[in-house]
Scaffold this motif. Sequence first.
Motif, mmCIF file in Angstrom:
data_model
loop_
_atom_site.group_PDB
_atom_site.id
_atom_site.type_symbol
_atom_site.label_atom_id
_atom_site.label_comp_id
_atom_site.label_asym_id
_atom_site.label_seq_id
_atom_site.Cartn_x
_atom_site.Cartn_y
_atom_site.Cartn_z
ATOM 1 N N GLU A 1 -9.457 1.466 9.427
ATOM 2 C CA GLU A 1 -10.051 1.112 8.098
ATOM 3 C C GLU A 1 -11.216 1.282 7.776
ATOM 4 O OE1 GLU A 1 -8.945 -3.197 8.181
ATOM 5 O OE2 GLU A 1 -6.556 -2.945 8.140
ATOM 6 N N PHE B 1 -0.706 2.142 6.742
ATOM 7 C CA PHE B 1 -1.879 2.288 5.643
ATOM 8 C C PHE B 1 -1.603 2.813 4.715
ATOM 9 C CE2 PHE B 1 -3.781 2.294 9.900
ATOM 10 C CZ PHE B 1 -4.968 1.667 9.535
ATOM 11 N N PHE C 1 -2.562 -0.064 2.296
ATOM 12 C CA PHE C 1 -3.849 -0.146 2.300
ATOM 13 C C PHE C 1 -4.508 0.975 0.935
ATOM 14 C CE2 PHE C 1 -7.715 2.017 3.460
ATOM 15 C CZ PHE C 1 -8.641 1.099 3.542
#
Length: 204
Positions: A190, A41, A44
Amino acid sequence: MKQLSFDALDFAVFAGGDLEERMTNIQTRIRPKLEALGERFAPFFAEELHEPFFYHVAKHARRTVNPPKDTWVAFAPNKRGYKMLPHFQIGLWETHVFLYFGLIYECPDKQAYAAGFLKHVEDIVTALPSHFVWSGDHMKPEAAPRSQEELREMIQRLGNVKKGELLAGIHIQRNEMVSMSDEQFVQTIEDVFTALLPLYSIPR
């Protein structure tokens, strides 16, 4: 492929044991998953927020007697630490997993952030899903949905009280978490962080 989701044995780590035993279990069972989530992540957040992001897995280095009651990985745009900045967290207590955006008491710019949040409190309440929870203390497992007025009071406390904090996100209860696949867990993370990203960008 490294496992990302948490199972019943991960939650059981927090049910007993002294400091040494619990730290050993955290290091062997949970930390590898937190590291894998960090690797998954950090890119991300970097992509979504257009700046480098780094992950920080809790080390619990200051503990000498009491075993930790939770553990986590945090994400922030600073390689050396996260507590002084707005950040995101994935972690777990014995009862649940938490996914949070957070501003905690170590942040030196809390007053400026609080002022910005107060200007946008109505937009925040409107934008975030109603089941999202809020906490004013990262050391406690409790969190709950808040009305606009309750949230306003929490934000004021963030700015006015030295120990004031503000965390927002969701809890995934243990029974729900242990039934999730890695794919379901990643998608949930997410979705939640996508909803929380605007909090990071609220102007001071």
